[in-house]
Motif scaffolding. Structure first.
Motif, short mmCIF file in Angstrom:
data_model
loop_
_atom_site.label_atom_id
_atom_site.label_comp_id
_atom_site.label_asym_id
_atom_site.label_seq_id
_atom_site.Cartn_x
_atom_site.Cartn_y
_atom_site.Cartn_z
N ALA A 96 24.64 0.67 5.71
CA ALA A 96 23.19 0.79 5.52
C ALA A 96 22.93 2.21 5.03
N SER A 97 21.94 2.36 4.15
CA SER A 97 21.64 3.70 3.64
C SER A 97 20.17 3.79 3.24
N VAL A 98 19.67 4.99 3.24
CA VAL A 98 18.31 5.27 2.79
C VAL A 98 18.34 5.35 1.27
N TYR A 99 17.30 4.83 0.64
CA TYR A 99 17.23 4.77 -0.82
C TYR A 99 15.98 5.49 -1.32
N LYS A 100 16.15 6.58 -2.03
CA LYS A 100 15.06 7.34 -2.65
C LYS A 100 13.96 7.72 -1.65
N ALA A 101 14.37 8.31 -0.53
CA ALA A 101 13.41 8.72 0.50
C ALA A 101 12.37 9.67 -0.07
N PHE A 102 11.11 9.38 0.16
CA PHE A 102 9.97 10.20 -0.23
C PHE A 102 9.85 10.43 -1.74
N SER A 103 10.62 9.68 -2.54
CA SER A 103 10.56 9.85 -4.00
C SER A 103 10.73 8.53 -4.74
N HIS A 104 10.49 7.42 -4.08
CA HIS A 104 10.69 6.10 -4.68
C HIS A 104 9.66 5.86 -5.78
N GLN A 105 10.07 5.13 -6.81
CA GLN A 105 9.21 4.87 -7.96
C GLN A 105 7.95 4.09 -7.61
N HIS A 106 7.92 3.38 -6.50
CA HIS A 106 6.74 2.59 -6.14
C HIS A 106 5.77 3.35 -5.23
N GLU A 107 6.08 4.58 -4.91
CA GLU A 107 5.21 5.37 -4.05
C GLU A 107 3.81 5.52 -4.65
N ALA A 108 3.71 5.69 -5.96
CA ALA A 108 2.41 5.83 -6.62
C ALA A 108 1.57 4.56 -6.48
N GLU A 109 2.21 3.38 -6.58
CA GLU A 109 1.48 2.11 -6.41
C GLU A 109 0.96 1.96 -4.99
N ILE A 110 1.77 2.35 -4.02
CA ILE A 110 1.35 2.26 -2.62
C ILE A 110 0.17 3.19 -2.38
N THR A 111 0.26 4.40 -2.90
CA THR A 111 -0.83 5.37 -2.75
C THR A 111 -2.10 4.84 -3.40
N LYS A 112 -1.99 4.24 -4.58
CA LYS A 112 -3.18 3.68 -5.26
C LYS A 112 -3.83 2.59 -4.40
N THR A 113 -3.03 1.75 -3.80
CA THR A 113 -3.57 0.70 -2.94
C THR A 113 -4.30 1.30 -1.74
N LEU A 114 -3.73 2.34 -1.16
CA LEU A 114 -4.40 3.01 -0.03
C LEU A 114 -5.75 3.58 -0.47
N VAL A 115 -5.79 4.19 -1.65
CA VAL A 115 -7.05 4.75 -2.16
C VAL A 115 -8.03 3.63 -2.49
N ASP A 116 -7.54 2.52 -3.03
CA ASP A 116 -8.42 1.37 -3.32
C ASP A 116 -9.07 0.85 -2.04
N LEU A 117 -8.31 0.84 -0.95
CA LEU A 117 -8.83 0.34 0.32
C LEU A 117 -9.68 1.37 1.05
N GLN A 118 -9.37 2.63 0.85
CA GLN A 118 -10.10 3.72 1.53
C GLN A 118 -10.26 4.84 0.51
#
Length: 147
Positions: free
Chosen positions: A7-29
């Motif tokens: 098992a391993s961590v993959y792209k911690a704190f720098s994953h390519q989908h981080e921007a999409e997740i952040t956008k969803t958070l801003v859309d909700l709040q």
């Protein structure tokens, strides 16, 4: 072979989908400006992704869970659940299971998907369905290997 028994961590704190997740958070709040902590984990399995995401907020856990329930209420493939999901519950499906829990000021979101079906392949079929005027879930209703 490298993943077997591993098992391993993959792209911690720098994953390519981080921007999409952040956008969803801003859309909700819309006034959200917190720090997102996204640490995907890969393991000894051929299919599936488990993402563990957490952030701080003053909003209560029930309020946040209701946001997720409302946001995904019309989605045929995304399901907020009351339990911590396992990858086996989504393998061979186009489903995404989300678990939202509040711990003090931190909200923890666990997401599990089959990265082959819910990933690019399933997305292509889902988009084709929409473009062709077919039901969104056409050809994408599969049962997981474990449920």
């Amino acid at each position: 072979s490298w993943r077997f028994g591993n098992a391993s961590v993959y792209k911690a704190f720098s994953h390519q989908h981080e921007a999409e997740i952040t956008k969803t958070l801003v859309d909700l709040q819309s006034d959200w400006s917190g720090e997102l902590n996204f640490v995907p984990v890969r393991g000894a399995f051929a299919r599936g992704i488990l993402a563990s995401v957490y952030f701080e907020t003053e909003f209560g856990g029930e309020h946040i869970r209701q946001w997720y329930d409302d946001f995904y209420s019309g989605s045929p493939f995304v399901f907020p659940v009351s339990f911590a999901p396992d990858i086996k519950q989504v393998v061979h499906t186009n489903k995404c299971l989300l678990h939202i829990a509040k711990y003090g000021k931190k909200v923890h979101v666990i997401s599990v998907i089959d990265n082959l079906l819910k990933g690019a392949a399933g997305q292509a079929v889902q988009n084709m369905n929409l473009a062709c005027g077919l039901p969104e879930e056409c050809g994408l209703r599969f049962k997981a290997g474990a449920f």
